[in-house]
Design an enzyme around this catalytic site. Sequence first.
Site, PDB file in Angstrom:
ATOM      1  N   CYS A  99       0.857  -1.182   0.000  1.00  0.00           N
ATOM      2  CA  CYS A  99       0.000   0.000   0.000  1.00  0.00           C
ATOM      3  C   CYS A  99       0.899   1.241   0.000  1.00  0.00           C
ATOM      4  CB  CYS A  99      -0.939   0.088   1.195  1.00  0.00           C
ATOM      5  SG  CYS A  99      -2.110  -1.264   1.290  1.00  0.00           S
ATOM      6  N   ARG A 150       3.721  -0.473  -4.862  1.00  0.00           N
ATOM      7  CA  ARG A 150       3.392  -0.964  -3.518  1.00  0.00           C
ATOM      8  C   ARG A 150       2.017  -1.608  -3.460  1.00  0.00           C
ATOM      9  NH1 ARG A 150       6.725   1.057   0.877  1.00  0.00           N
ATOM     10  NH2 ARG A 150       5.072   0.326   2.209  1.00  0.00           N
ATOM     11  N   TRP A 155      -2.901  -2.565  -1.757  1.00  0.00           N
ATOM     12  CA  TRP A 155      -2.684  -3.994  -1.961  1.00  0.00           C
ATOM     13  C   TRP A 155      -3.603  -4.664  -0.948  1.00  0.00           C
ATOM     14  CZ3 TRP A 155      -0.883  -8.227   0.898  1.00  0.00           C
ATOM     15  CH2 TRP A 155      -0.609  -9.373   0.138  1.00  0.00           C
ATOM     16  N   ASN A 200      -1.723   1.851   5.870  1.00  0.00           N
ATOM     17  CA  ASN A 200      -0.936   0.717   5.397  1.00  0.00           C
ATOM     18  C   ASN A 200      -0.548  -0.097   6.621  1.00  0.00           C
ATOM     19  OD1 ASN A 200       0.889  -1.029   4.146  1.00  0.00           O
ATOM     20  ND2 ASN A 200       2.581   0.401   4.417  1.00  0.00           N
ATOM     21  N   GLY A 201      -0.762  -1.420   6.539  1.00  0.00           N
ATOM     22  CA  GLY A 201      -0.429  -2.275   7.674  1.00  0.00           C
ATOM     23  C   GLY A 201      -1.588  -3.223   7.922  1.00  0.00           C
ATOM     24  N   GLU A 224      15.897 -18.798  -8.234  1.00  0.00           N
ATOM     25  CA  GLU A 224      15.600 -17.415  -8.602  1.00  0.00           C
ATOM     26  C   GLU A 224      14.994 -17.343 -10.011  1.00  0.00           C
ATOM     27  OE1 GLU A 224      15.080 -14.834  -7.245  1.00  0.00           O
ATOM     28  OE2 GLU A 224      15.273 -13.261  -8.726  1.00  0.00           O
ATOM     29  N   LYS A 251      11.307 -15.810 -10.813  1.00  0.00           N
ATOM     30  CA  LYS A 251      11.150 -14.674 -11.733  1.00  0.00           C
ATOM     31  C   LYS A 251      10.172 -15.023 -12.840  1.00  0.00           C
ATOM     32  CE  LYS A 251      12.635 -12.141 -10.371  1.00  0.00           C
ATOM     33  NZ  LYS A 251      13.271 -11.381  -9.333  1.00  0.00           N
ATOM     34  N   GLU A 295       6.592 -15.286 -11.470  1.00  0.00           N
ATOM     35  CA  GLU A 295       6.099 -13.991 -11.029  1.00  0.00           C
ATOM     36  C   GLU A 295       5.586 -13.127 -12.189  1.00  0.00           C
ATOM     37  OE1 GLU A 295       9.321 -11.814  -9.276  1.00  0.00           O
ATOM     38  OE2 GLU A 295       8.004 -10.693  -7.960  1.00  0.00           O
ATOM     39  N   HIS A 350      14.606 -38.248  -8.164  1.00  0.00           N
ATOM     40  CA  HIS A 350      13.913 -38.649  -6.932  1.00  0.00           C
ATOM     41  C   HIS A 350      12.453 -38.214  -6.943  1.00  0.00           C
ATOM     42  CE1 HIS A 350      17.620 -40.061  -5.207  1.00  0.00           C
ATOM     43  NE2 HIS A 350      18.206 -38.921  -5.547  1.00  0.00           N
ATOM     44  N   LYS A 357       5.418  -4.738  -4.260  1.00  0.00           N
ATOM     45  CA  LYS A 357       6.867  -4.832  -4.143  1.00  0.00           C
ATOM     46  C   LYS A 357       7.359  -5.015  -2.706  1.00  0.00           C
ATOM     47  CE  LYS A 357      11.126  -3.378  -6.107  1.00  0.00           C
ATOM     48  NZ  LYS A 357      11.431  -4.669  -6.737  1.00  0.00           N
TER      49      LYS A 357
END
Length: 589
Positions: free
Chosen positions: A2, A27, A72, A96-97, A461, A465, A468, A484, A584
């Site tokens: 946010c 955000r 968000w 925000n929170g 990574e 990526k 995402e 396995h 983010k």
Amino acid sequence: MCGIVGYAGGDSAAKIIYDGLLKLEYRGYDSAGIAVMEQGKITVAKRVGRVQKLAPSVQILEGNIGIGHTRWATHGKPSDENAHPHTSGKITVVHNGIIENYAELKSELSAEGRIFLSETDSEVIAALIDKFYDGDLLKAVIDCARMLKGSYALLAMCEGEERIVAAKYRSPVILGLGGNGNFVVSDEPALAGNCPELCVLEDGDFAVITPLSVAVYDSMKNPVIRAVYPVAAKEQSIVLRGYPHYMIKELWESPSAVSRTLSEFAKVQYGVEKLLKDAKKIILTGCGTAYHAALVGKRYFCEICKKSAEAEYAGELRYDMPVIGCGTVLVAVTQSGETADTVEAARLYKSLNAKVIAVTNCPHSAITRISDAVVPVAAGPEICVAATKSYSAQIAALLSMALAVGRSPECEVLKRELLSAPSTILKTLEEIDIYALAEMCARSRGVYFMGRGIDYALALEASLKLKEVSYIAGSGYPASELKHGALALIDGGTLSVFLINDEALASKSANAVEQTISRGGMVSVITSLREVGEQFSGRAEVITLPSSNRYLSPFAAAAAVQFLAYRTAVTLGRNPDKPRNLAKSVTVE
Ligand code: M6R
């Protein structure tokens, strides 16, 4: 998570807040809203969706004081009703929170006859402030804050009071000073181009922002002095400058991010070296991409410094019951410095007397205030939700740290070679032909990245990526684990991408490639080893990287897999800068 912008000054608040929200959209982009005060009366405009949806309202919202929010969603789906600002009686807030006790507070307030229009935890804050309000907004916000459990960066306005009151606890709040008015924001980029100086609030601080003044108070309304710093974010560094997306712009900025990080390290080397030299055990932590950098760092500390080192997700580490002997050093890797799990893991280790070193791109962030030393990741503002240049710069910082402590003759050679990392990244980006592989990814049902040692960390990574930004399922695997279980997934619809950059382990990984080819899977090999490329030429899609020492191989490999993810997203018509459901900085649990 946010974005928040408040402004009190001589210009149109709606316009300034709108521009600020656009800069903070990374955000969160589920909904956006602005509230503006004119002659003591507050008007709110809010819409589900991106900030741009507010553009028509900005033209008609008049007033010089206001607050805005880009959301968000945590509590309540993205909708007009759940969009901030929220109003109760005379009070309007953005938040925000997470308010952990909101359900309890909401039922008490409902029993008192208050009506709620949204499913959010944040609306409870507006109702509580309105309940406590008796002519002094600052006092009402302080009284409200006493009732809240959880985290908040909140801005409140009250009809008839020409000011904004801010409160901060475990979510960032920054004051912007010295422009044509005063600002209060959740993140520094919103200040770029608006004001020259900033001041970071501490947990438990309250602030009053008017067009002519800014004042910080504690919970007893005593004035508090906080340090003032220059605003580092520059307007030109947060605009696209002709690139179609921030992801590709920032990927091309990786060489300079690494180069700046290497120079900045010299300034902190002495302190960091001392902490690490005395370390008996090094724990590295982070979330997402930062955790993947920590995994590479773990190899550096074990192999180059000969130290006992482990890497763990911060969200797991903070709930472990660690046995910390004297000499434990926690290395917390975080681009934003605000990721809730990483910050809390650092707080836990600090409380247990471990030393904490932050590796971060944000010098005023929460993690820096907990740490004994800060290693700068000088990547500059990273706007794309997917981390690119910050990851390469984190690797550069971690390798510099290990080399500062390592004593073998190889370290001197590595130090010299590290200086060529920026040019290796540049060469990779200039020469790589990733288009065919991106087409293969885009056509695949699932993409599996595999590697051994440092390449395994890179495989994780690469997989993150790609998922995402392109929404293609898959995972990262140690190449040794293929037989396995994961081999059962391999067929003509799946793509396996092998990262092979460590000469000592190359033949082992090559076996896994052969096994996958024999099972009819589509295969690609990304390698800096010429003989490996030759071995699979014609049988797999081979991507050749510039040759380098295995400790330096992550720089080229990261650029390649980041570019691959970007091209795949673009091929599929996705927006790589704002992947669905993500934000983010993850400042909530
Ligand atoms: O700001 P941080 O580095 O602490 O963020 C950690 C993760 O949330 C972040 O790396 C995330 O995984 C990225 N979106 C990955 O591209």
